[in-house]
Design an enzyme around this catalytic site. Structure first.
Site, PDB file in Angstrom:
ATOM      1  N   THR A 165       0.867  -1.175   0.000  1.00  0.00           N
ATOM      2  CA  THR A 165       0.000   0.000   0.000  1.00  0.00           C
ATOM      3  C   THR A 165       0.905   1.226   0.000  1.00  0.00           C
ATOM      4  O   THR A 165       1.959   1.208   0.631  1.00  0.00           O
ATOM      5  CB  THR A 165      -0.867  -0.002   1.275  1.00  0.00           C
ATOM      6  OG1 THR A 165      -1.746  -1.120   1.225  1.00  0.00           O
ATOM      7  CG2 THR A 165      -1.667   1.278   1.435  1.00  0.00           C
ATOM      8  N   ARG A 193     -13.940  -7.100  -1.842  1.00  0.00           N
ATOM      9  CA  ARG A 193     -13.382  -6.717  -0.535  1.00  0.00           C
ATOM     10  C   ARG A 193     -12.896  -5.267  -0.586  1.00  0.00           C
ATOM     11  O   ARG A 193     -12.087  -4.888  -1.411  1.00  0.00           O
ATOM     12  CB  ARG A 193     -12.239  -7.646  -0.147  1.00  0.00           C
ATOM     13  CG  ARG A 193     -11.615  -7.323   1.228  1.00  0.00           C
ATOM     14  CD  ARG A 193     -10.371  -6.455   1.102  1.00  0.00           C
ATOM     15  NE  ARG A 193      -9.592  -6.396   2.327  1.00  0.00           N
ATOM     16  CZ  ARG A 193      -8.462  -5.707   2.470  1.00  0.00           C
ATOM     17  NH1 ARG A 193      -7.979  -5.040   1.444  1.00  0.00           N
ATOM     18  NH2 ARG A 193      -7.816  -5.683   3.609  1.00  0.00           N
ATOM     19  N   ASP A 196      -9.503  -0.644   4.492  1.00  0.00           N
ATOM     20  CA  ASP A 196      -9.291   0.551   5.301  1.00  0.00           C
ATOM     21  C   ASP A 196      -8.860   1.755   4.467  1.00  0.00           C
ATOM     22  O   ASP A 196      -9.142   2.894   4.830  1.00  0.00           O
ATOM     23  CB  ASP A 196      -8.215   0.236   6.342  1.00  0.00           C
ATOM     24  CG  ASP A 196      -6.893  -0.176   5.685  1.00  0.00           C
ATOM     25  OD1 ASP A 196      -6.909  -1.136   4.887  1.00  0.00           O
ATOM     26  OD2 ASP A 196      -5.872   0.467   5.951  1.00  0.00           O
ATOM     27  N   THR A 216      -0.854   1.850   6.626  1.00  0.00           N
ATOM     28  CA  THR A 216      -0.611   0.679   5.775  1.00  0.00           C
ATOM     29  C   THR A 216      -0.453  -0.542   6.677  1.00  0.00           C
ATOM     30  O   THR A 216      -0.077  -0.405   7.829  1.00  0.00           O
ATOM     31  CB  THR A 216       0.672   0.883   4.938  1.00  0.00           C
ATOM     32  OG1 THR A 216       1.079  -0.381   4.407  1.00  0.00           O
ATOM     33  CG2 THR A 216       1.821   1.426   5.779  1.00  0.00           C
ATOM     34  N   HIS A 218      -2.166  -4.534   7.919  1.00  0.00           N
ATOM     35  CA  HIS A 218      -3.318  -5.423   7.873  1.00  0.00           C
ATOM     36  C   HIS A 218      -4.608  -4.597   7.914  1.00  0.00           C
ATOM     37  O   HIS A 218      -5.029  -4.092   8.956  1.00  0.00           O
ATOM     38  CB  HIS A 218      -3.288  -6.415   9.036  1.00  0.00           C
ATOM     39  CG  HIS A 218      -4.385  -7.423   8.954  1.00  0.00           C
ATOM     40  ND1 HIS A 218      -5.447  -7.467   9.837  1.00  0.00           N
ATOM     41  CD2 HIS A 218      -4.622  -8.400   8.039  1.00  0.00           C
ATOM     42  CE1 HIS A 218      -6.268  -8.441   9.484  1.00  0.00           C
ATOM     43  NE2 HIS A 218      -5.788  -9.019   8.403  1.00  0.00           N
ATOM     44  N   GLY A 219      -5.234  -4.465   6.743  1.00  0.00           N
ATOM     45  CA  GLY A 219      -6.331  -3.524   6.552  1.00  0.00           C
ATOM     46  C   GLY A 219      -7.512  -3.725   7.477  1.00  0.00           C
ATOM     47  O   GLY A 219      -8.080  -2.762   7.994  1.00  0.00           O
TER      48      GLY A 219
END
Lengths: 306, 306
Positions: A165, A193, A196, A216, A218-219
């Protein structure tokens, strides 16, 4: 106030082989954004251009080179925010456009809305004359291999292709702030999906009275923790950008057992750069010096290219 | 701790003719949710059932009776969150299902993700055996008139049909919290417009260490202000649920010149109910007494039906 554009290229378990590409990419993006500010451009232009540069770069999980969903497609999210008035724009699950961050900016500037999703976002892109690229043309060889790897081994958290990201935060000489973030999401994600990165307060936040943040990692954990807004509130409560960023990241990882990273500029120009993941590429330019790093504790300086 | 289910039926410029329907609907939803808690059900079941009841009710802008996008379609958003572990699920721009809140719960329970959008969300619904209703069957006569009115007069903020996002927050005798929100969005919205209701931290938040919140009102402003999470942080900083709710709402309206409402339960069981819009229907049941209101300053009590 010293103008600054601070960028990241994604937090996560970046393999050694990808480190040089990521460092080169964030240095280039920071330098591009800084030039815009130095030439009198706005913080909004600066963060958009910095992010666009990384969307074009296969080394990052955004635009070209994005990770793939379970159908083997690229579906992208992006968001952008202006600190002066909290104006915001975002897109989610958008396909076949080169620069989702530019589309997010158009949502902010040309619609009464903050977020457009899926086919509606693509229809808006078409209405605005944003070029569509041929289906499949954003799919890189690397991303295809990463999806195969995921389908074989099942773990999308530690294999290649999961991270990257990208984001940027900027402040100008008058203390005006902006933030932008763009992503292809998580490798092997379900179709549709949304991350965030499309949620104001999780992936992106900017408020001239406080600071600007891009996150950035684990969304799903970032969304549940409302990470960007948590950092904003820590600054509001008196922490420096640095302390606020580290405290929020440690809090998220302790509570949700997943990792993330963030870059922050406070309204006073203080910087926060931290990550609970193994690595996060970041860079910024001040005057003629580029600062960058990717390992914990690394802060390298060198003369800017030109 | 006294178990409680507090619901709202949307903040906004509710016309007099809609007041009795809204009050009847929130009283019914609060009572249904409360029965679940009293019979040993979870806070998650309680907020889901309360919201489902309002999704079925044409008086509200959620599920059947949702407002329409510019193409005359219903596209819905919903989110749900558990305070114990911050687990969250949400859907956005989903079509032709009766209960988006149930689909949001399935996203939380059956996928590694927090938010599914558009066709991906509908595909997931199909995979989970969630029944699809025939296209157009969620469109009410009232919503059709509201869209015509919008297309004729252009103002979607003061005409009929604009308000009625629904939400619920609950606490049980052990202090466990949950929150849920569901909406059809804003009348005459662009195709693909996603709202604050699908964003954790804007429309919905729950944390057993702090409180639970569901918001309603001008969605774009709620997202830019990250309203639910702002209320959470005000409580974290020492405010009561009541003061935190009012302070955040006043702050948002002062800064962004749009109105909203929110319902809050703090971890100690304190309630916050406030709105900067003209009206917001709300209700809760404690023991055999229903409390409700829709005007500023109104707090009516009556014996629960049965």
């Amino acid at each position: 106030m010293e103008p600054i554009v601070l960028v990241h290229g994604g937090a996560g378990d970046i393999p050694d082989s990808r480190v040089p590409l990521k460092i080169a990419g964030v240095k280039k993006a920071a330098s591009l954004g800084y030039k815009i500010l130095r030439n009198g451009g706005s913080v909004l232009d600066a963060v958009e251009e910095a992010v666009k540069s990384m969307e074009d770069d296969e080394a990052f999980n955004a635009g070209y080179g994005s990770v793939l969903n379970l159908d083997g497609e690229v579906e992208m999210d992006a968001s952008i925010m202006i600190g002066a008035n909290l104006n915001s724009g975002a897109v989610t699950v958008v396909k076949d456009i080169a620069h989702p961050i530019t589309l997010a900016r158009l949502v902010m500037e040309k619609t009464p809305h903050v977020l457009l999703a899926g086919v509606g976002a693509n229809r808006f892109a078409k209405d605005q004359g944003v070029p569509t690229v041929p289906p499949g043309s954003l799919v890189s060889k690397y991303a295809t291999e990463a999806l195969e790897d995921f389908k074989e081994h099942g773990d999308n958290r530690t294999e290649i292709g999961d991270v990257g990201t990208v984001g940027a935060v900027a402040i100008d000489s008058k203390g005006r702030l902006a933030a932008a973030t763009s992503t292809g999401g998580i490798n092997g994600k379900m179709v549709g999906r949304s991350s965030d990165t499309s949620m104001i307060g999780s992936g992106t936040y900017a408020d001239d009275d406080v600071g600007a943040v891009s996150t950035t990692g684990h969304g799903e954990s970032i969304a549940r923790y409302c990470l960007a807004h948590t950092i904003i509130y820590e600054i509001k409560n008196g922490s420096s950008a640095n302390v606020a960023t580290s405290k929020a990241l440690k809090g998220m990882t302790a509570k949700l057992h997943n990792t993330a990273g963030a870059i922050t500029i406070s309204k006073s120009g203080g910087l926060g750069i931290d990550f609970t993941s193994r690595r996060m590429a970041w860079a910024y330019q001040i005057k003629d010096e580029i600062h960058f790093g990717i390992e914990h504790g690394q802060h390298t300086k060198e003369k800017a290219g030109n």
